[in-house]
Scaffold this active site. Structure first.
Site, short mmCIF file in Angstrom:
data_model
loop_
_atom_site.label_atom_id
_atom_site.label_comp_id
_atom_site.label_asym_id
_atom_site.label_seq_id
_atom_site.Cartn_x
_atom_site.Cartn_y
_atom_site.Cartn_z
N ARG A 87 0.83 -1.20 0.00
CA ARG A 87 0.00 0.00 0.00
C ARG A 87 0.86 1.25 0.00
O ARG A 87 0.56 2.23 -0.65
CB ARG A 87 -0.90 -0.03 1.23
N TYR A 88 1.96 1.23 0.76
CA TYR A 88 2.90 2.34 0.80
C TYR A 88 4.12 1.94 -0.01
O TYR A 88 4.55 0.79 0.05
CB TYR A 88 3.35 2.60 2.23
N ARG A 91 7.10 0.05 1.96
CA ARG A 91 6.93 -1.07 2.89
C ARG A 91 5.78 -1.97 2.48
O ARG A 91 4.79 -1.51 1.91
CB ARG A 91 6.75 -0.59 4.33
N CYS A 100 -3.79 -17.88 14.52
CA CYS A 100 -3.42 -17.05 15.66
C CYS A 100 -3.51 -17.91 16.93
O CYS A 100 -4.23 -18.90 16.95
CB CYS A 100 -4.40 -15.89 15.82
N CYS A 104 -9.38 -12.82 18.42
CA CYS A 104 -9.94 -11.63 19.04
C CYS A 104 -11.21 -11.31 18.26
O CYS A 104 -11.16 -11.15 17.04
CB CYS A 104 -8.96 -10.47 18.93
N CYS A 107 -11.27 -8.58 15.59
CA CYS A 107 -10.11 -8.58 14.69
C CYS A 107 -10.40 -7.85 13.36
O CYS A 107 -11.43 -8.07 12.74
CB CYS A 107 -9.71 -10.00 14.37
N ARG A 109 -8.92 -8.43 10.66
CA ARG A 109 -8.92 -9.43 9.59
C ARG A 109 -9.83 -10.59 9.97
O ARG A 109 -9.58 -11.75 9.65
CB ARG A 109 -7.51 -9.94 9.32
N ASP A 269 -11.71 -0.70 13.46
CA ASP A 269 -12.09 -0.70 12.04
C ASP A 269 -13.55 -1.12 11.86
O ASP A 269 -14.15 -1.71 12.76
CB ASP A 269 -11.18 -1.67 11.26
N ASP A 306 -7.40 3.59 10.20
CA ASP A 306 -7.08 3.00 8.90
C ASP A 306 -8.25 3.36 7.98
O ASP A 306 -9.37 2.90 8.20
CB ASP A 306 -6.92 1.48 9.04
N LYS A 313 -3.20 4.49 6.92
CA LYS A 313 -3.50 5.00 8.26
C LYS A 313 -3.18 6.48 8.37
O LYS A 313 -2.19 6.93 7.80
CB LYS A 313 -2.66 4.24 9.28
C1 LIG Z 1 -0.56 -0.65 8.85
C2 LIG Z 1 0.07 -0.95 7.56
C3 LIG Z 1 1.42 -0.67 7.34
C4 LIG Z 1 2.31 -0.08 8.40
O1 LIG Z 1 1.98 1.24 8.65
P1 LIG Z 1 2.90 2.09 9.63
O2 LIG Z 1 2.17 3.39 9.72
O3 LIG Z 1 4.24 2.17 8.99
O4 LIG Z 1 2.96 1.35 10.94
C5 LIG Z 1 1.95 -0.95 6.10
N1 LIG Z 1 1.21 -1.49 5.12
C6 LIG Z 1 -0.10 -1.75 5.31
C7 LIG Z 1 -0.85 -2.33 4.18
C8 LIG Z 1 -0.71 -1.50 6.53
O5 LIG Z 1 -2.01 -1.79 6.71
S1 SF4 Z 2 -6.24 -9.25 16.21
FE1 SF4 Z 2 -6.73 -10.76 14.62
S2 SF4 Z 2 -4.75 -11.25 13.70
FE2 SF4 Z 2 -4.32 -10.30 15.67
S3 SF4 Z 2 -4.16 -12.03 17.14
FE3 SF4 Z 2 -6.27 -11.27 17.22
S4 SF4 Z 2 -7.35 -12.58 15.77
FE4 SF4 Z 2 -5.18 -12.78 15.28
#
Ligand SMILES: *Cc1c(COP(=O)(O)O)cnc(C)c1O
Ligand code: SF4
Length: 342
Positions: A87-88, A91, A100, A104, A107, A109, A269, A306, A313
């Site tokens: 996305r960035y 990174r 996991c 949670c 979560c 995801r 989220d 996010d 973010k």
């Molecule tokens: C959260 C996230 C990051 C990391 O973001 P930082 O602001 O650097 O902590 C990088 N890529 C994706 C897709 C993310 O969701």
């Molecule tokens: S937040 Fe989601 S990815 Fe993270 S430990 Fe909990 S269930 Fe797993």
């Protein structure tokens, strides 16, 4: 005692109040509560227990509102190869597995994690590594999932070594809940596996309540910190779990005391079936303001949202500057107002 994984096991452990919608809630996401987390639950007040509320399914998960999304942070839109999100420019997220140690209920995801999810095969992992090798702008690789520290130390060591061998990857970040919820997994072998020869490795730790920092967890964090691994804290702001100043104050102080620098406080989220966990942004900003007035700078996280749709973010305040750029009104941490020449 093994990890609890079914409604029947939770019921036998006395963690459920009967509700016909629980079966549907359980189908919507896998269940896992480790013995360490189970031991921290206060059976006397399950409805308000901050540990139980994070991991025990509730009927409220079956209530889905129109604003909620299957892919709340738009991972899929930004995934050039399986298991990787770019996305960035500098990174990427690399998601080697989807299991996991706990699940949670809030979560981000929620619809991706769980046993049987799309863990990467050896060939798929190699394809993801090739993508990183081919994109020299990638400065940082963030291992997430699922929880990457569910990998055996030997496999983890191999993955770290493969990333370490890519010269443009300067930083490897690992996001995990393992040191909190399954601290014995942080074995000496795992700690060694987390030491690249060349790149820097940072470990982000997901922790939402001071009660999660029991003695075994503090010891696991100490093993990591003593090995020279910088530790970051990530907290999700959750209604009825940590959305009050006193709870956040205690958590942030406990993290810093355990040598974990609070990094992000995540606004929850728009995950389907998690409305009962959500807090308003206004309430989150008021909490951040209160923390600024009472906590060391070391203990201040950045409050982030996010942006739904894969837009990344952003910090969401609160703001301390007024709108007029020629005569700035600055609010101090105690609510006083001061003029700063613009
Ligand atoms: C959260 C996230 C990051 C990391 O973001 P930082 O602001 O650097 O902590 C990088 N890529 C994706 C897709 C993310 O969701
Ligand atoms: S937040 Fe989601 S990815 Fe993270 S430990 Fe909990 S269930 Fe797993």
């Amino acid at each position: 005692m093994p990890t609890l994984r079914t409604l029947e096991e939770l019921d036998r452990a006395g963690l459920l109040s009967p509700d016909p919608r629980l079966a549907e809630a359980a189908r919507s996401m896998a269940i896992a509560i480790t013995p360490e987390m189970l031991a921290l639950i206060d059976r006397g007040d399950l409805a308000h227990d901050p540990i139980a509320r994070q991991f025990v399914p509730s009927a409220a998960e079956t209530e889905v509102s129109a604003d909620e999304l299957a892919d709340p942070i738009g991972d899929e839109a930004r995934s050039p190869v399986k298991g990787l999100v770019h996305r960035y420019p500098d990174r990427v997220l690399l998601k080697p597995l989807h299991v996991c140690p706990v699940y949670c209920r809030f979560c981000f995801r929620r619809e991706k994690v769980g046993p049987g999810g799309e863990a990467l095969s050896a060939a798929e992992l190699e394809t993801a590594l090739d993508y990183i090798r081919d994109h020299r702008e990638i400065w940082e690789v963030i291992l997430t999932g699922g929880d990457p520290l569910m990998m055996a130390p030997r496999r983890m060591g191999e993955l770290i070594a493969a990333l370490d061998a890519i010269p443009h990857v300067a930083v490897i970040r690992v996001h995990s809940r393992v040191p909190i919820v399954d601290p014995e997994r942080v074995s000496p072998e795992l700690v060694i596996a987390l030491k690249p020869r060349r790149a820097s490795l940072w470990l982000g730790i997901h922790c939402n309540h001071v009660r999660e920092l029991a003695a075994a967890t503090r010891a696991a964090l100490a093993r990591l910190a003593d090995a020279g691994i910088p530790l970051l804290g990530q907290t999700v702001l959750l209604r009825g779990i940590n959305d009050d100043v006193e709870t956040l104050d205690q958590l942030m102080r406990a993290l810093v005391t355990a040598r974990v620098k609070p990094y992000y406080l995540h606004h929850p989220d728009l995950v389907r079936g998690t409305g009962h966990f959500r807090v308003s942004i206004e309430a989150g900003q008021a909490l951040m303001k209160a923390l600024r007035g009472r906590l060391s700078g070391l203990a201040q996280p950045t409050y982030v949202l996010d942006v739904p749709g894969g837009h990344g973010k952003v910090p969401i305040g609160p703001a301390y500057l007024g709108d007029d750029p020629s005569a700035l009104d600055v609010e101090d941490a105690f609510g006083g107002h001061h003029r700063y020449p613009g």
